[in-house]
Design a protein around this motif. Sequence first.
Motif, short mmCIF file in Angstrom:
data_model
loop_
_atom_site.label_atom_id
_atom_site.label_comp_id
_atom_site.label_asym_id
_atom_site.label_seq_id
_atom_site.Cartn_x
_atom_site.Cartn_y
_atom_site.Cartn_z
N PRO A 3 0.86 -1.20 0.00
CA PRO A 3 0.00 0.00 0.00
C PRO A 3 0.88 1.24 0.00
CG PRO A 3 -0.01 -1.06 2.15
CD PRO A 3 0.81 -1.91 1.25
N THR A 4 0.43 2.24 -0.64
CA THR A 4 1.24 3.46 -0.63
C THR A 4 1.10 4.14 0.72
OG1 THR A 4 -0.63 4.63 -1.54
CG2 THR A 4 1.07 3.87 -3.09
N THR A 5 2.16 4.71 1.14
CA THR A 5 2.09 5.36 2.45
C THR A 5 1.56 6.77 2.30
OG1 THR A 5 4.37 5.99 2.09
CG2 THR A 5 3.97 4.14 3.53
N THR A 6 0.90 7.21 3.30
CA THR A 6 0.58 8.63 3.33
C THR A 6 1.77 9.33 3.94
OG1 THR A 6 -0.41 8.36 5.49
CG2 THR A 6 -1.88 8.25 3.60
N PRO A 16 -0.89 8.97 10.09
CA PRO A 16 -2.18 8.53 10.64
C PRO A 16 -2.41 7.07 10.34
CG PRO A 16 -2.51 9.90 8.71
CD PRO A 16 -1.06 9.88 8.96
N TRP A 17 -3.01 6.42 11.23
CA TRP A 17 -3.21 4.98 11.12
C TRP A 17 -4.69 4.72 11.08
CZ3 TRP A 17 -1.71 0.51 9.90
CH2 TRP A 17 -2.28 -0.62 10.48
N ARG A 18 -5.12 3.90 10.18
CA ARG A 18 -6.56 3.74 10.04
C ARG A 18 -6.98 2.29 10.16
NH1 ARG A 18 -10.56 6.25 6.12
NH2 ARG A 18 -12.33 4.89 6.43
N TRP A 19 -7.93 2.08 11.01
CA TRP A 19 -8.52 0.77 11.12
C TRP A 19 -9.94 0.89 10.66
CZ3 TRP A 19 -5.97 -3.39 13.59
CH2 TRP A 19 -4.74 -3.04 14.14
N SER A 20 -10.39 0.01 9.79
CA SER A 20 -11.82 0.10 9.48
C SER A 20 -12.46 -1.17 10.00
CB SER A 20 -12.04 0.25 7.99
OG SER A 20 -12.17 -1.01 7.39
N GLN A 28 -9.95 9.00 10.75
CA GLN A 28 -8.53 9.29 10.84
C GLN A 28 -8.25 10.24 11.99
OE1 GLN A 28 -6.02 9.27 8.04
NE2 GLN A 28 -7.05 7.73 6.84
N SER A 32 -4.03 14.35 7.39
CA SER A 32 -3.26 13.47 6.53
C SER A 32 -2.99 14.18 5.24
CB SER A 32 -4.03 12.18 6.27
OG SER A 32 -5.05 12.41 5.33
N GLN A 34 -2.12 13.66 1.40
CA GLN A 34 -2.05 12.67 0.34
C GLN A 34 -0.85 12.90 -0.56
OE1 GLN A 34 -3.68 10.04 -0.70
NE2 GLN A 34 -4.84 10.01 1.18
N MET A 253 3.00 -3.57 5.82
CA MET A 253 1.70 -3.06 6.21
C MET A 253 1.80 -1.82 7.08
SD MET A 253 -0.42 -6.44 7.11
CE MET A 253 -1.96 -5.59 6.91
N PHE A 254 2.77 -1.80 7.95
CA PHE A 254 2.87 -0.71 8.90
C PHE A 254 3.92 0.33 8.53
CE2 PHE A 254 0.25 -1.95 12.56
CZ PHE A 254 -0.06 -3.25 12.22
N ASP B 22 -7.76 -0.61 0.16
CA ASP B 22 -6.95 0.36 -0.54
C ASP B 22 -7.39 1.78 -0.25
OD1 ASP B 22 -4.69 -0.19 -1.89
OD2 ASP B 22 -5.74 -1.29 -3.47
N GLY B 25 -4.83 4.15 0.73
CA GLY B 25 -3.57 3.44 0.77
C GLY B 25 -3.09 3.05 2.16
N VAL B 26 -4.01 3.10 3.10
CA VAL B 26 -3.57 2.71 4.44
C VAL B 26 -4.19 1.36 4.76
CG1 VAL B 26 -3.51 3.41 6.84
CG2 VAL B 26 -3.59 5.14 5.06
N PRO B 27 -3.43 0.49 5.38
CA PRO B 27 -3.97 -0.85 5.64
C PRO B 27 -5.14 -0.79 6.61
CG PRO B 27 -1.70 -0.68 6.38
CD PRO B 27 -2.07 0.63 5.79
N ALA B 28 -6.05 -1.71 6.46
CA ALA B 28 -7.19 -1.75 7.35
C ALA B 28 -7.43 -3.18 7.80
CB ALA B 28 -8.43 -1.22 6.64
N PHE B 29 -7.90 -3.32 8.98
CA PHE B 29 -8.24 -4.64 9.47
C PHE B 29 -9.74 -4.71 9.68
CE2 PHE B 29 -4.45 -6.98 10.32
CZ PHE B 29 -3.48 -6.01 10.35
#
Lengths: 393, 352, 341
Positions: A3-6, A16-20, A28, A32, A34, A253-254, B22, B25-29
């Motif tokens: 994945p591309t980093t921000t 910023p770290w995003r969990w969905s 967020q 951030s 882009q 990933m991180f 995607d 572009g940040v990973p998601a769980f």
Amino acid sequence: MSPTTTKPTATTGKRPWRWSETDMSQQQTGTSQQDGPSANEQEPLLSVNDLKVHFEKESQSIFGETETIKAVDGISFDLTERDVLVLVGESGCGKTTLGKTAVGLQRPTEGTVTYRGQDVWTAKDRLGDIDIPFREIRQSLQIIHQDPGSSLNSHKRVRSILEEPLIQGSEDLDWNQRRARILGMLEHVGMAPAEDYIDRYPHQLSGGEQQRIALVRAFLMNPDVILGDEAISALDVSLRIEMMDLMMDLQEMFDTAFLFISHNLSNARYIAGKTGGRIGVMYLGELVEIGTVDKIINDPEHPYTRALKWATPELDPEDAEEKDEMPIRSIDIPDPEDPPSGCPYHTRCPEAKEVCATEEPSLLETDVDEHRHQVACFRSQDDHAYWDSDPIE
Amino acid sequence: MSDATAGADGSTEDKYADLLSDEEGVPAFESVMETRETRRERYSRKFDTYVRTPLAIMFEDWRAVVGLLIISTYVVVGAFGPMVMDPVLMGEGEPLISPFQNWQFPLGTDRTGQDLLTMTVYSTRPVLLMMGSGAFFTVTVGTIVGTLAGYKGGALDTVLSTVTDTFINIPGLPLVIVLSVIIEPTNPIIVGIFLSIALWAGLARSIRSQLLTLRRESFVESSQALGVPTGRLIRKELLPHLLPYVVINFVNAARIVIFSAVALYFLGVLPFEDSNWGIVMNLAYENGAHYRPDALHWLLVPVFAIVFLSVGLVLLAQSLDRVFNPRVRARSSEGGDEDESTTATTAMTGGR
Amino acid sequence: MSKTDSLQESRQDESTIMRVRDLEVYFDMSRGQSRVVDGIDLDLKRNEILGVVGESGSGKSMLAASLLDAVVDPGVTNGEVTYVEEDGTETDVLGLSKKELKRFRWETVSMVFQGAMSSFNPVTDIRTHFEETLIAHEEDLDEGMERAKEIITDLHLDPERVLDAYPHELSGGMKQRALIALSLVLEPEVLVMDEPTAALDLLMQRSIITLINEIKEKYDLTIVFITHDLPLITGLADRLAVMYAFQLVERGPATEVVRNSAHPYTRALLKSTPNLQTPLEEMRPVEGSAPDPINVPPGCSYHERCPLATSICETEDPDPYDVTDDHEANCHHWEETLEME
């Protein structure tokens, strides 16, 4: 699949770290960016400059003098985002001390450690203008220890161990959100069903599982740099590639940089080779050679690197038998309290000449590899007095 | 022991492909909704950890059961006894009635005709208070001093250790005697604290040594790397390791306090208002109960009261150790044979 | 050649020094019987170096211990472990009395244990360790110490310095060498070494491997070298035995086993071992994980992780198939395995 980093923000430097989550949408935190270059992109992530770490060893008798052990004696290197650097050397060469100093767990005697331009120890001591507060730095630099058994608190269950980084982190999560992330991570590293694992104590896990918990704990902090202090040495040889693959997966990933410590050249080759990272060879507190796998493994220049390569076991027995002559004059390492003069390696170097005992070679870039290769040996300099000097007896 | 890996559903890469979104572009769980823990489940889990499991572990051991029974008896007697029984009066009975003769004076009477049972019951509360406060003070001060000295090190350690060593070297009982004579405490809680002045230092010293070892463990460094503040680190990471030791010391301190108290009352050093076992013993002794067969019970009743309590405490202390052992906890909370399998496996594979 | 024939042959084979048949070691636990050695046949040839390779928990340490009948209680050892002297006299190791066993151990078959560096007594010097060993076996002290000094010198150590030192004064490599010397002081015939180089640095490791070769020659030893690190002994060992799930799955000359592995596990192991030659793209971890000793899969114990597994693998536990004269593999599909990349 990277994945591309921000880009990191200019002020905090924290990505910023995003969990969905399916039923909880977590927005967020912070700003951030882009596109657009950030000022920090040019700067190395972690920079170590002329680092020296000396330990005073108290003498045994009342009248003796205190001895100084120069564990790290003048080392500089940079780590960029997502960089991988593996420090290789024998025990006593200072690689663990260097690693721990680089991630801010050990105070240097001289020299600086800089995180995104901010001096780490100045931030901790709160001197002057601080761009990045120490707490933020502290949390961006994590460690994974060699012995998973002692790096996990035997009195805490997995759930509790893994909640700590989330509690300390900058995000404000409730316990269900924390639980969800922990379960998600456990499944990702292959510990399924995750609900079973969170209630366990470390002694109920195998060595490999324990190490994975330590790994998850470090990554849950969303760090920028992780120090892996012989992180796979305690595992069986057949499990190491799996663990290294996992580390590389999580690294992608991180977006974390890795500083690895290993005494094993084969492991260094794997991880540096697969990530396009570098290997740095340490001897008695100094870097003697640093470069990519192509150079260090396939075409080492420093005699010590060559000795390490010679000592690494071969898979094919016939290749193994071809090695006979020991390219090193003595197996035992010199006493760190009384290091040799001039080039520290000269006492064991088969190519040593008299000049090596008086002059110390500095780590110089070679033309190889877009200047990513450096070596500290007179033999790499065509016009040095070395070539005219007499061999040492 | 086997490693669980993610191989079951096919190749690792495919399984997690859809976990990576995607979005920006940040990973998601993704989390699985069914794994949400309700508030009720959470409290139930906490209850399990702090109450059910320790009790379950303790009840496996007969010593804990017996110890707890004895101590609970004393506590109940101390708390409710005086409400149920009238206080002693001189001359309420014949002097020096032998024990087990009648229901009115089950344990007999003393020289002045006072019922020994009632006196014993009335003494229980102050004695327990004394013990409790003494033990609590010892353990609290000892742990705090020892932890700070051991964890922080440096100048603080030097100062605290010097203080600790001073107290260790001052002879305990003489110190307490001197202090008691000067200050003449009567409140049992104060007396308890007094008596523990000599005790906390030993615990502080031991705890300090334990911490010197503990703080070098990798998990402490990991916690520091996470940025865990010192207070929380000590509380959450280190204290569980110390707790078995602390609890056992609590119980032992209680015993020492009561013995010291009794000794001091017996010697007549501590002033007495109400009666307590030590005082009774003192009086009995002064009246020659130890060589008068008809008065012997006067001396022995308080002695037995003390001894039983002490036995109860010892039994409890021995069994409490198991409560804090994570291997025992694991076995207890899951009901499986985890403990056995781990140790057997270690034996089988020779460690690795 | 059928199995009985080859058994007959090895029975008469003069160069066999130890013979293991149907060896099993098990522990009875409440959740079942844990079989950590599950039916092993092995011939140890005189003066060879046999490398036993396997993951942690595959039973190799138990196998080593059973050669000296040293399996810890409550483990039970069954089967046949026979020691054969040069003149043909056979000793049933598992049947020895306690007194005979005491003589047998250390005088005939000696062992260097795993994690042995911590098996020195920290409060006594090295000399005392040697003396105590000699006294316990009723050997002549002077002669024994002379021998000890010679062995210590052969291991490139200074005897005076080492003997007078306490264990903590020696480096890891020196301790390991001192331990090897200790195991040789009673002139055993067979030396069993369980991960002797585990905690050592590269250069020290390498030098000890070379030393092992030297002392084997000088003292006429037979060596069993146990490790999970395959590249470590491919150069040193004459023959290799690969252990998986408490059984031997492949045996043969080292070169054969490495170059022409006939068992999928061996191949997987070779690919999953970090080294300096194999191209990085070809390296991959072994799929799945090792079985629990209480719950070994039926049929071939490797079938759940094996890419070549078919229905026969799930039901029939393979006997050793002959790949060549002295190379055996316990795999129904050994021929296919040879073709694997």
